[in-house]
Scaffold this motif. Structure first.
Motif, PDB file in Angstrom:
ATOM      1  N   PRO A  29       0.799  -1.225   0.000  1.00 20.47           N
ATOM      2  CA  PRO A  29       0.000   0.000   0.000  1.00 20.47           C
ATOM      3  C   PRO A  29       0.834   1.278   0.000  1.00 20.47           C
ATOM      4  O   PRO A  29       0.382   2.304  -0.484  1.00 20.47           O
ATOM      5  CB  PRO A  29      -0.855  -0.111   1.262  1.00 20.47           C
ATOM      6  CG  PRO A  29      -0.273  -1.211   2.064  1.00 20.47           C
ATOM      7  CD  PRO A  29       0.545  -2.066   1.158  1.00 20.47           C
ATOM      8  N   GLU A  30       2.050   1.197   0.518  1.00 18.16           N
ATOM      9  CA  GLU A  30       2.908   2.384   0.564  1.00 18.16           C
ATOM     10  C   GLU A  30       3.185   2.947  -0.828  1.00 18.16           C
ATOM     11  O   GLU A  30       3.401   4.148  -0.980  1.00 18.16           O
ATOM     12  CB  GLU A  30       4.250   2.062   1.247  1.00 18.16           C
ATOM     13  CG  GLU A  30       4.130   1.661   2.698  1.00 18.16           C
ATOM     14  CD  GLU A  30       3.807   0.181   2.902  1.00 18.16           C
ATOM     15  OE1 GLU A  30       3.774  -0.240   4.066  1.00 18.16           O
ATOM     16  OE2 GLU A  30       3.581  -0.559   1.929  1.00 18.16           O
ATOM     17  N   VAL A  31       3.197   2.080  -1.837  1.00 15.48           N
ATOM     18  CA  VAL A  31       3.435   2.539  -3.211  1.00 15.48           C
ATOM     19  C   VAL A  31       2.248   2.228  -4.120  1.00 15.48           C
ATOM     20  O   VAL A  31       2.317   2.422  -5.326  1.00 15.48           O
ATOM     21  CB  VAL A  31       4.754   1.957  -3.797  1.00 15.48           C
ATOM     22  CG1 VAL A  31       5.949   2.486  -3.035  1.00 15.48           C
ATOM     23  CG2 VAL A  31       4.737   0.436  -3.784  1.00 15.48           C
ATOM     24  N   GLY A  32       1.145   1.739  -3.535  1.00 13.03           N
ATOM     25  CA  GLY A  32      -0.087   1.520  -4.280  1.00 13.03           C
ATOM     26  C   GLY A  32      -0.045   0.374  -5.270  1.00 13.03           C
ATOM     27  O   GLY A  32      -0.705   0.415  -6.305  1.00 13.03           O
ATOM     28  N   SER A  47      -0.270  -4.845 -10.523  1.00 11.85           N
ATOM     29  CA  SER A  47      -1.190  -3.775 -10.916  1.00 11.85           C
ATOM     30  C   SER A  47      -1.210  -2.743  -9.810  1.00 11.85           C
ATOM     31  O   SER A  47      -0.702  -2.980  -8.705  1.00 11.85           O
ATOM     32  CB  SER A  47      -2.596  -4.308 -11.188  1.00 11.85           C
ATOM     33  OG  SER A  47      -3.282  -4.560  -9.992  1.00 11.85           O
ATOM     34  N   SER A  48      -1.834  -1.612 -10.105  1.00 13.27           N
ATOM     35  CA  SER A  48      -2.100  -0.657  -9.039  1.00 13.27           C
ATOM     36  C   SER A  48      -3.202  -1.247  -8.165  1.00 13.27           C
ATOM     37  O   SER A  48      -3.920  -2.155  -8.573  1.00 13.27           O
ATOM     38  CB  SER A  48      -2.513   0.688  -9.621  1.00 13.27           C
ATOM     39  OG  SER A  48      -3.679   0.541 -10.398  1.00 13.27           O
ATOM     40  N   ASP A  71       9.694  -7.613  -0.103  1.00 16.51           N
ATOM     41  CA  ASP A  71      10.633  -6.969   0.809  1.00 16.51           C
ATOM     42  C   ASP A  71      10.527  -5.486   0.485  1.00 16.51           C
ATOM     43  O   ASP A  71      11.005  -5.035  -0.557  1.00 16.51           O
ATOM     44  CB  ASP A  71      12.051  -7.486   0.587  1.00 16.51           C
ATOM     45  CG  ASP A  71      13.059  -6.860   1.548  1.00 16.51           C
ATOM     46  OD1 ASP A  71      12.952  -5.646   1.817  1.00 16.51           O
ATOM     47  OD2 ASP A  71      13.958  -7.575   2.006  1.00 16.51           O
ATOM     48  N   LYS A  72       9.845  -4.732   1.346  1.00 11.94           N
ATOM     49  CA  LYS A  72       9.573  -3.323   1.070  1.00 11.94           C
ATOM     50  C   LYS A  72      10.830  -2.465   1.087  1.00 11.94           C
ATOM     51  O   LYS A  72      10.902  -1.456   0.396  1.00 11.94           O
ATOM     52  CB  LYS A  72       8.545  -2.789   2.072  1.00 11.94           C
ATOM     53  CG  LYS A  72       7.191  -3.455   1.923  1.00 11.94           C
ATOM     54  CD  LYS A  72       6.230  -3.012   2.988  1.00 11.94           C
ATOM     55  CE  LYS A  72       4.927  -3.781   2.860  1.00 11.94           C
ATOM     56  NZ  LYS A  72       3.980  -3.428   3.911  1.00 11.94           N
ATOM     57  N   ILE A  73      11.829  -2.853   1.863  1.00 15.65           N
ATOM     58  CA  ILE A  73      13.075  -2.085   1.921  1.00 15.65           C
ATOM     59  C   ILE A  73      13.849  -2.229   0.619  1.00 15.65           C
ATOM     60  O   ILE A  73      14.298  -1.243   0.032  1.00 15.65           O
ATOM     61  CB  ILE A  73      13.925  -2.520   3.133  1.00 15.65           C
ATOM     62  CG1 ILE A  73      13.189  -2.155   4.426  1.00 15.65           C
ATOM     63  CG2 ILE A  73      15.305  -1.864   3.092  1.00 15.65           C
ATOM     64  CD1 ILE A  73      13.795  -2.728   5.675  1.00 15.65           C
TER      65      ILE A  73
END
Length: 127
Positions: A29-32, A47-48, A71-73
């Motif tokens: 969600p941080e980058v949609g 996808s978005s 891995d969000k980092i």
């Protein structure tokens, strides 16, 4: 098959159509963004989160992708390919693919869910 997004506790909205065999989905969600593996098509798709901009980011060299996570980092997605007994990863856009053999680690089971947190990897299997 479709991907549903909950708008409230009583309603849902179909946000992605015409999926053949969606298996596992993960959200960033941080980058949609959302990512999912499709066992029928042997693909990893992005996808978005509103269902727009659907893009297959990994199409070749997959047999049975499952257990997708992020891995969000590092901004990488990871997944198991139980068809070739490996863990694989790309950047969010599908570039810089890396593959790691799981022979001797998961040779008699197959990974279903996967969590990456820094240098720690946790998975569940179907053994």
């Amino acid at each position: 098959r479709r991907v549903h997004g909950l708008e409230n506790s009583n309603l849902y909205k179909v946000i992605v159509f015409n999926l053949q065999g969606p298996n596992v989905m993960t959200l960033v969600p941080e980058v949609g963004l959302m990512f999912w593996s499709d066992e029928s098509e042997a693909t990893i798709t992005r996808s978005s989160m509103d269902g727009n901009d659907v893009t297959v980011i990994v199409k070749y060299g997959l047999i049975r992708p499952t257990g997708i996570t992020v891995d969000k980092i590092l901004q990488r997605i990871f997944w198991f390919d139980v068809g070739v007994n490996q863990l694989a990863s790309t950047l969010y856009d599908g570039t810089e693919r890396m593959e790691f053999s799981l022979d001797g680690i998961m040779s008699e089971s197959f990974g279903k869910s996967l969590v990456i947190n820094g240098d720690l990897m946790i998975w569940s299997d179907m053994k």
